[in-house]
Design an enzyme around this catalytic site. Structure first.
Site, PDB file in Angstrom:
ATOM      1  N   MET A 125      58.404 -12.952  22.909  1.00  0.00           N
ATOM      2  CA  MET A 125      59.179 -12.883  21.013  1.00  0.00           C
ATOM      3  C   MET A 125      60.299 -11.886  21.087  1.00  0.00           C
ATOM      4  SD  MET A 125      55.485 -14.694  20.066  1.00  0.00           S
ATOM      5  CE  MET A 125      54.249 -15.945  20.471  1.00  0.00           C
ATOM      6  N   GLU A 175      45.750 -15.718  20.242  1.00  0.00           N
ATOM      7  CA  GLU A 175      45.948 -14.667  20.148  1.00  0.00           C
ATOM      8  C   GLU A 175      45.554 -13.163  19.376  1.00  0.00           C
ATOM      9  OE1 GLU A 175      50.284 -12.015  20.348  1.00  0.00           O
ATOM     10  OE2 GLU A 175      50.589 -14.292  19.726  1.00  0.00           O
ATOM     11  N   GLN A 181      35.607  12.762  15.287  1.00  0.00           N
ATOM     12  CA  GLN A 181      35.161  13.808  14.187  1.00  0.00           C
ATOM     13  C   GLN A 181      33.661  14.347  15.014  1.00  0.00           C
ATOM     14  OE1 GLN A 181      37.579  15.151  12.367  1.00  0.00           O
ATOM     15  NE2 GLN A 181      36.113  16.672  11.427  1.00  0.00           N
ATOM     16  N   GLY A 196      50.512  -9.068  14.706  1.00  0.00           N
ATOM     17  CA  GLY A 196      50.836  -9.798  13.474  1.00  0.00           C
ATOM     18  C   GLY A 196      50.280  -8.311  13.168  1.00  0.00           C
TER      19      GLY A 196
END
Length: 385
Positions: free
Chosen positions: A128, A245, A339, A367
């Site tokens: 894509m 997805e 940490q 996204g």
């Protein structure tokens, strides 16, 4: 609180997955990361074990398990085994491309493609993103024009997971520049088609053994029989399947966060400072309390989304919430767990250091966090007017 999310079948499947990972992945993963690639023979081994193409019907060689909880088990176990490159590569093949084919392919196309995808001899990718178009899919320039019985495809794609090893690529292309959202189509491009080239393997910050590449299409003649679904419906098909997805990425992020938390918790109760274990320091206990609470709450939402996916009811907004929150949580948990490890957390020999770089892409692909929030915000505005 006892979870009822998994049943005995899922737990039995988990043992199968753990055994495979211990035998085939864990002893080799460090070498694959150093070599910068996963061996192609891994996927047929996964196929033989029944870990590939879970949702593919048995008539095509799959398991016929259309229950995403089984995929969640694989997500969790690959995360616990510190093998995110396998998880990323496998997720595109199993969660995205196969889902498209199951929904949209004709019987003839299923016969051609699904058996190889179920037994692991054919790895797939979805193309894509382009150099000038990422989250804005309507801005793509890759295009295809009908010419007799073929479509002639031209353009390029980038950041393609499995881009080096995939022999079957689902390509999103513009087919009618004047048709707006109905001007895009999906094509299945296969190795050996003249004009189709795999570009260089891209050098990433993390996920070093997962191949990400550029793809190039120069007058590739794609048979009309390789059009997936109807011409002009490509964008609609993408939007309809983005929830799957995104929950896939969210589920992987949650599993990664849980694993990183476990590493930090175990470390602080086995490391001493100021005459006591680090885990007995109030600041550390508060950190653990915050992380465990956020993880537990996130799991409840992700599990709810997965059950909705199984029922065909997962919405774009719900999946977007799960995706952005879980991937951002993953990075918070990993950073704070690192940490807690002190200087050792910055050493490559510790898995938390590798997770620190491997996890960064999760809030970007599928996204970005910003796009997820825009989707949710638009829905809020629509409901508020």
């Amino acid at each position: 609180m006892r979870s009822t999310f998994y049943d005995d079948d899922h737990q039995e499947f988990r043992e199968l997955v753990r055994d495979f990972i211990a035998r085939e992945i864990t002893p080799n993963y460090a070498r694959w990361e150093a070599d910068g690639g996963l061996p192609l023979e891994l996927y047929p081994k996964m196929g033989e074990t029944g870990l590939v193409g879970l949702a593919i019907p048995e008539q095509y060689g799959g398991m016929g398990l259309d229950d995403y909880r089984f995929r969640m088990v694989i997500n969790e176990e690959l995360s616990r085994a510190q093998a995110p490159s396998v998880n990323a590569a496998f997720g595109v093949h199993d969660d995205i491309v196969i889902a498209y084919l199951l929904d949209l392919a004709t019987d003839e196309q299923r016969e051609r493609w699904l058996p190889g995808m179920a037994d692991g001899t054919r790895l797939s990718a979805v193309a894509m993103t382009e150099p000038g178009a990422g989250s804005d899919l309507q801005g793509i320039r890759t295009h295809a024009e009908r010419d007799g019985d073929d479509w002639v495809l031209n353009g390029s794609k980038t950041f393609i997971t499995n881009g080096v090893n995939a022999s079957l690529v689902l390509v999103f292309a513009r087919t009618d520049p004047d048709a707006g959202s109905h001007g895009y189509s999906l094509f299945v491009v296969e190795n050996g088609m003249p004009g189709f080239e795999h570009g260089r393997k891209l050098d990433k910050v993390g996920l070093h053994s997962q191949d990400t590449a550029e793809l190039f299409f120069s007058d590739v003649r794609v048979p009309a029989a390789n059009l997936l679904g109807e011409a002009g419906q490509g964008l609609i098909y993408l939007l309809e399947r983005l929830p799957r997805e995104r929950i896939s990425i969210g589920a992987a992020a949650l599993a990664s966060a849980e694993t990183a938390y476990d590493w930090g918790r175990e470390y602080v109760f086995n490391r001493s400072a100021f005459g006591q274990t680090i885990g007995d320091l109030a600041t550390v206990r508060f950190t653990l309390a915050e992380l465990e609470t956020e993880i537990d709450i996130t799991r409840a939402y992700v599990e709810r989304c997965i059950l909705a996916l199984n029922d065909g009811e997962l919405t774009t907004v719900e999946a977007s919430k799960a995706k952005w929150w879980a991937t951002e949580l993953e990075q918070r948990v990993i950073t704070r767990s690192l940490q807690l490890h002190g200087g050792y957390g910055f050493m490559e020999e510790y898995p938390i250091a590798r997770a620190f770089r491997d996890s960064r892409v999760q809030s970007i692909y599928g996204g970005t966090t910003e796009i997820m929030k825009e989707i949710i915000g638009r829905d809020i505005a629509k409901r508020s007017r």
